[in-house]
Design an enzyme around this catalytic site. Structure first.
Site, PDB file in Angstrom:
ATOM      1  N   LYS A 143      13.572  10.561  37.372  1.00 51.84           N
ATOM      2  CA  LYS A 143      13.644   9.759  36.231  1.00 51.84           C
ATOM      3  C   LYS A 143      15.003   9.819  35.410  1.00 51.84           C
ATOM      4  CE  LYS A 143      11.017   8.760  31.816  1.00 51.84           C
ATOM      5  NZ  LYS A 143       9.895   8.704  31.403  1.00 51.84           N
TER       6      LYS A 143
ATOM      7  N   ARG B 193       9.812   1.632  24.090  1.00 53.71           N
ATOM      8  CA  ARG B 193       9.846   2.598  23.042  1.00 53.71           C
ATOM      9  C   ARG B 193       9.210   1.560  21.722  1.00 53.71           C
ATOM     10  NH1 ARG B 193      14.978   6.385  24.560  1.00 53.71           N
ATOM     11  NH2 ARG B 193      14.178   7.293  26.365  1.00 53.71           N
TER      12      ARG B 193
ATOM     13  N   LYS C  94      13.080   5.678  38.868  1.00 51.56           N
ATOM     14  CA  LYS C  94      13.088   4.935  37.423  1.00 51.56           C
ATOM     15  C   LYS C  94      14.449   4.839  36.935  1.00 51.56           C
ATOM     16  CE  LYS C  94      10.507   4.800  33.209  1.00 51.56           C
ATOM     17  NZ  LYS C  94       9.804   5.799  32.327  1.00 51.56           N
TER      18      LYS C  94
HETATM   19  C1  PBG Z   1       7.435   8.024  28.715  1.00 55.09           C
HETATM   20  C2  PBG Z   1       7.731   6.714  29.376  1.00 55.09           C
HETATM   21  C3  PBG Z   1       8.980   5.901  29.181  1.00 55.09           C
HETATM   22  C4  PBG Z   1       8.868   4.910  30.099  1.00 55.09           C
HETATM   23  C5  PBG Z   1       7.745   5.055  30.756  1.00 55.09           C
HETATM   24  N1  PBG Z   1       7.102   6.320  30.520  1.00 55.09           N
HETATM   25  C6  PBG Z   1       9.995   5.959  28.104  1.00 55.09           C
HETATM   26  C7  PBG Z   1      10.977   7.142  28.103  1.00 55.09           C
HETATM   27  O1  PBG Z   1      11.151   8.004  29.073  1.00 55.09           O
HETATM   28  O2  PBG Z   1      11.643   7.033  27.048  1.00 55.09           O
HETATM   29  C8  PBG Z   1       9.732   3.723  30.237  1.00 55.09           C
HETATM   30  C9  PBG Z   1       9.285   2.508  30.668  1.00 55.09           C
HETATM   31  C10 PBG Z   1      10.013   1.251  30.601  1.00 55.09           C
HETATM   32  O3  PBG Z   1      11.062   1.194  29.722  1.00 55.09           O
HETATM   33  O4  PBG Z   1       9.512   0.122  30.854  1.00 55.09           O
HETATM   34  N2  PBG Z   1       7.860   9.093  29.051  1.00 55.09           N
END
Ligand code: PBG
Length: 330
Positions: free
Chosen positions: A201, A211, A255
């Protein structure tokens, strides 16, 4: 007249007719490839539009059963849940994540009661629950504490598993969390609860709209670069994946999605395990903006991008297009 100057092999031959293209297609997208992320909010019969994600709404818990039924009828195998925690329940240590009656647990229970045959994936990270928007807890200098965070994430995972979650999906990027969560699940006899780790990630600009959706954007101080990966790296992604698999992950995620298909391919070729990608909120918003500006055909862009994930080696994709894509594919 001789045609020696022309090609002996004409690749256009198999492309010439639709039946032939269908016959030689190497990858085929189906609704079973799609995981549908849903945002959960409070109230009753409450649908809240998300300005930065046109067409996506937060749903109150009582509306989730209908969404789950629709998904199951379309052949979507799994839903991913994300709560928009009320501001009053957010705290420094994100303790609302441990509340057995929090939005997430009520959402899991409502879906499993209405549609027991659909899979429920739950995100494990503290950002929807903290007053600072980070995925873990902080020390006095606002550094993210690894092991202290893992302890809370383990509690969060057990809380979700007790509520009926099928797949625990840690998205926090703390070191060692997959092993700690796996041990805790085994300890409570959740032997069939899967872990899909957000293994690779990246700290990405493409999470902005998400967010907004979970309401953490306004709170977030600084960035997530001390725990999420640097987008300059790919060898490091393989190390993350190797660790998470060794610690007990059943499948891994990459991701964001489309800009990271090279990572998907490397992971698939290196480990040959189920790999998923998340077509994240910013990717969705980008396509929707182009559609709204009459620059892209929505249906075509949607199916092309989702098929590209399959071609890169994905077993499936988390995508906000899941319902619409499944409708088209049906
Ligand atoms: C939480 C999380 C995030 C996403 C999924 N789980 C945001 C982040 O890490 O700030 C992002 C998913 C998206 O942008 O569709 N940790």
């Amino acid at each position: 007249m001789t045609h020696a100057a022309y090609p002996a092999l004409r690749l256009r031959r198999t492309r010439a007719a639709a039946w032939s293209r269908a016959m030689v297609a190497e990858n085929r997208l189906s609704p079973a490839d799609l995981i549908w992320p849903l945002f959960v909010t409070g109230g009753r019969d409450n649908r809240e539009p998300i300005a930065s994600m046109p067409g996506v709404e937060r749903l109150s818990v009582d509306l989730l059963a209908a969404a789950a039924k629709e998904a199951a009828a379309l052949g979507i195998p799994c839903l991913a849940l994300f709560p928009n925690t009320p501001a009053s329940a957010r705290s420094d240590d994100g303790r609302e994540a441990l509340n057995p009656d929090n939005l997430m647990c009520r959402a899991i229970a409502a879906i499993k009661a209405a549609v027991p045959e659909i899979g429920v994936l739950t995100d494990v990270a503290l950002d929807p629950y903290t007053s600072h928007g980070h995925d873990g807890v902080l020390d006095a200098e606002a550094r993210i504490l690894n092991d202290e965070s893992v302890e809370i994430l383990v509690g969060q995972s057990l809380n979700q598993a007790r509520a009926g979650a099928d797949i625990i999906a840690p998205s926090d990027m703390m070191d060692g969390r997959v092993g700690a969560i796996r041990a805790a699940l085994e300890g409570e006899n959740f032997t069939n609860v899967q872990i899909m780790s957000y293994a690779a990630k990246y700290a990405s600009a493409f999470y902005g709209p998400f967010r907004d959706a979970v309401g953490s954007g306004g709170y977030l101080k600084g960035d997530k670069k001390t725990y999420q990966m640097d987008y300059a790296n790919s060898g490091e992604a393989l190390r993350e994946v190797a660790l998470d698999l060794a610690e007990g992950a059943d499948s891994v995620m990459v991701k964001p999605g489309l800009p990271y298909l090279d990572i998907v391919r490397r992971v698939k070729d290196s480990f040959n395990v189920p790999v998923f990608a998340y077509q994240v909120s910013g990717e969705y918003a980008m396509i929707e903006a182009a559609v709204a500006a009459n620059v892209l055909d929505r249906d075509k862009a949607m199916i092309e991008t989702l098929t590209a994930f399959k071609r890169a080696g994905c077993s499936g994709v988390l995508t906000y297009f899941a319902r619409d894509a499944a409708r088209l594919l049906g």
